[in-house]
Design an enzyme around this catalytic site. Structure first.
Site, PDB file in Angstrom:
ATOM      1  N   TRP A  31       0.863  -1.189   0.000  1.00  0.00           N
ATOM      2  CA  TRP A  31       0.000   0.000   0.000  1.00  0.00           C
ATOM      3  C   TRP A  31       0.901   1.241   0.000  1.00  0.00           C
ATOM      4  O   TRP A  31       1.897   1.287   0.710  1.00  0.00           O
ATOM      5  CB  TRP A  31      -0.872   0.017   1.262  1.00  0.00           C
ATOM      6  CG  TRP A  31      -2.296  -0.374   1.037  1.00  0.00           C
ATOM      7  CD1 TRP A  31      -2.790  -1.640   0.846  1.00  0.00           C
ATOM      8  CD2 TRP A  31      -3.426   0.499   0.994  1.00  0.00           C
ATOM      9  NE1 TRP A  31      -4.154  -1.601   0.696  1.00  0.00           N
ATOM     10  CE2 TRP A  31      -4.571  -0.292   0.776  1.00  0.00           C
ATOM     11  CE3 TRP A  31      -3.581   1.877   1.123  1.00  0.00           C
ATOM     12  CZ2 TRP A  31      -5.852   0.247   0.698  1.00  0.00           C
ATOM     13  CZ3 TRP A  31      -4.855   2.411   1.045  1.00  0.00           C
ATOM     14  CH2 TRP A  31      -5.972   1.597   0.826  1.00  0.00           C
ATOM     15  N   VAL A  90       0.812   4.431   6.386  1.00  0.00           N
ATOM     16  CA  VAL A  90      -0.634   4.507   6.601  1.00  0.00           C
ATOM     17  C   VAL A  90      -1.026   5.982   6.563  1.00  0.00           C
ATOM     18  O   VAL A  90      -0.512   6.788   7.334  1.00  0.00           O
ATOM     19  CB  VAL A  90      -1.045   3.882   7.948  1.00  0.00           C
ATOM     20  CG1 VAL A  90      -2.555   3.755   8.046  1.00  0.00           C
ATOM     21  CG2 VAL A  90      -0.405   2.500   8.107  1.00  0.00           C
ATOM     22  N   THR A  95     -12.396   8.023   7.624  1.00  0.00           N
ATOM     23  CA  THR A  95     -13.050   7.246   8.682  1.00  0.00           C
ATOM     24  C   THR A  95     -12.003   6.863   9.737  1.00  0.00           C
ATOM     25  O   THR A  95     -10.812   7.045   9.526  1.00  0.00           O
ATOM     26  CB  THR A  95     -13.653   5.943   8.082  1.00  0.00           C
ATOM     27  OG1 THR A  95     -12.581   5.044   7.756  1.00  0.00           O
ATOM     28  CG2 THR A  95     -14.508   6.255   6.856  1.00  0.00           C
ATOM     29  N   HIS A  97     -10.759   4.175  10.285  1.00  0.00           N
ATOM     30  CA  HIS A  97      -9.965   3.007   9.864  1.00  0.00           C
ATOM     31  C   HIS A  97      -8.476   3.214  10.150  1.00  0.00           C
ATOM     32  O   HIS A  97      -7.772   2.314  10.582  1.00  0.00           O
ATOM     33  CB  HIS A  97     -10.198   2.760   8.373  1.00  0.00           C
ATOM     34  CG  HIS A  97      -9.751   1.407   7.918  1.00  0.00           C
ATOM     35  ND1 HIS A  97      -8.984   1.226   6.797  1.00  0.00           N
ATOM     36  CD2 HIS A  97      -9.988   0.176   8.430  1.00  0.00           C
ATOM     37  CE1 HIS A  97      -8.744  -0.063   6.640  1.00  0.00           C
ATOM     38  NE2 HIS A  97      -9.356  -0.716   7.609  1.00  0.00           N
TER      39      HIS A  97
HETATM   40  N1  LIG Z   1      -5.344   2.414   4.066  1.00  0.00           N
HETATM   41  C1  LIG Z   1      -4.113   1.810   4.164  1.00  0.00           C
HETATM   42  C2  LIG Z   1      -3.971   0.432   4.283  1.00  0.00           C
HETATM   43  N2  LIG Z   1      -5.082  -0.362   4.295  1.00  0.00           N
HETATM   44  C3  LIG Z   1      -5.013  -1.806   4.077  1.00  0.00           C
HETATM   45  C4  LIG Z   1      -4.653  -2.579   5.360  1.00  0.00           C
HETATM   46  O1  LIG Z   1      -3.290  -2.387   5.721  1.00  0.00           O
HETATM   47  C5  LIG Z   1      -4.884  -4.076   5.143  1.00  0.00           C
HETATM   48  O2  LIG Z   1      -4.089  -4.504   4.062  1.00  0.00           O
HETATM   49  C6  LIG Z   1      -6.349  -4.381   4.860  1.00  0.00           C
HETATM   50  O3  LIG Z   1      -7.139  -3.834   5.918  1.00  0.00           O
HETATM   51  C7  LIG Z   1      -6.598  -5.884   4.757  1.00  0.00           C
HETATM   52  O4  LIG Z   1      -6.207  -6.539   5.943  1.00  0.00           O
HETATM   53  N3  LIG Z   1      -2.761  -0.129   4.408  1.00  0.00           N
HETATM   54  C8  LIG Z   1      -1.620   0.654   4.414  1.00  0.00           C
HETATM   55  O5  LIG Z   1      -0.504   0.131   4.534  1.00  0.00           O
HETATM   56  N4  LIG Z   1      -1.741   2.019   4.294  1.00  0.00           N
HETATM   57  C9  LIG Z   1      -2.940   2.624   4.174  1.00  0.00           C
HETATM   58  O6  LIG Z   1      -3.012   3.883   4.067  1.00  0.00           O
HETATM   59  C1  LIG Z   2      -5.810   4.249   6.582  1.00  0.00           C
HETATM   60  C2  LIG Z   2      -6.870   3.808   5.674  1.00  0.00           C
HETATM   61  O1  LIG Z   2      -7.314   2.683   5.685  1.00  0.00           O
HETATM   62  C3  LIG Z   2      -7.493   4.850   4.814  1.00  0.00           C
HETATM   63  O2  LIG Z   2      -6.773   4.931   3.611  1.00  0.00           O
HETATM   64  C4  LIG Z   2      -8.928   4.459   4.528  1.00  0.00           C
HETATM   65  O3  LIG Z   2      -9.562   5.606   4.078  1.00  0.00           O
HETATM   66  P1  LIG Z   2     -11.049   5.879   4.609  1.00  0.00           P
HETATM   67  O4  LIG Z   2     -10.948   6.077   6.111  1.00  0.00           O
HETATM   68  O5  LIG Z   2     -11.490   7.151   3.892  1.00  0.00           O
HETATM   69  O6  LIG Z   2     -11.879   4.664   4.238  1.00  0.00           O
END
Ligand SMILES: Nc1c(NC[C@H](O)[C@H](O)[C@H](O)CO)[nH]c(=O)[nH]c1=O
Ligand SMILES: CC(=O)[C@@H](O)COP(=O)(O)O
Length: 163
Positions: A31, A90, A95, A97
């Site tokens: 990612w 990340v 959200t 998340h």
């Molecule tokens: N949003 C980002 C992610 N999201 C994916 C998660 O890390 C993971 O692969 C998924 O939830 C499946 O388990 N990952 C990052 O490294 N950076 C991001 O910004």
């Molecule tokens: C850190 C994440 O997973 C992010 O990229 C997800 O974006 P969102 O919170 O708008 O779904």
């Protein structure tokens, strides 16, 4: 803000030992690959600059930062290394998340290092936006990958000194 004034990769305050005696693994999340690729490059190049042999550096990728813990566990369960470096980026979205991933990864990497008694290094950017990430992946605030590699050498050296 203090961060604005300095490179976060300034290791002039400490001496980095030779990396030649040690074996390393680098686990890199795919990612934000433009960012994590720069982190990986920084980490790999610093290890080699400090004397690590390329054949003593295992490099693998995982889909996202959340999988860094599993990737590190797979490495430590199957390969003999002196430190594992976990690299990811990340970037906050709309959200909560972001908070869940960052917390899970920080705790996960901590716990996997303790599980195997091998230094597991947290080289994960957790930023508000892309610009902050770029600044820490070879920009004005240094390279988190370099920092993680330097930390890996220091921790591997510490552990060997205590054996
Ligand atoms: N949003 C980002 C992610 N999201 C994916 C998660 O890390 C993971 O692969 C998924 O939830 C499946 O388990 N990952 C990052 O490294 N950076 C991001 O910004
Ligand atoms: C850190 C994440 O997973 C992010 O990229 C997800 O974006 P969102 O919170 O708008 O779904």
């Amino acid at each position: 803000m203090a961060t604005q004034l300095k490179s976060l990769s300034d290791f002039s305050h400490t001496t980095i030992p030779s990396a030649s005696p040690y074996r390393f693994a680098i686990v890199t999340a795919q990612w934000n690959a433009d960012i994590t690729g720069a982190l990986y490059q920084g980490a790999y190049e610093l290890l080699v600059k400090q004397g690590a042999s390329p054949e003593n550096i295992i490099s693998v990728t995982v889909p996202g930062s959340f999988e860094l813990t599993s990737g590190a566990d797979m490495i430590l369960n199957n390969k003999k290394v002196d430190a594992v470096i976990c690299l990811g980026c990340v970037i906050k979205g709309d959200t909560p998340h972001f908070e869940y991933i960052c917390s899970a990864v920080a705790h996960g990497i901590t716990n996997v290092g303790l599980k195997y008694n091998i230094p597991a290094i947290f080289g994960v950017l957790t930023t508000n936006n892309q610009e902050q990430a770029l600044e820490r992946a070879g920009g004005k605030h240094g390279n988190k990958g370099e920092e993680a590699a330097a930390t890996a050498i220091l921790m591997a050296d510490l552990q060997r000194s205590l054996c």
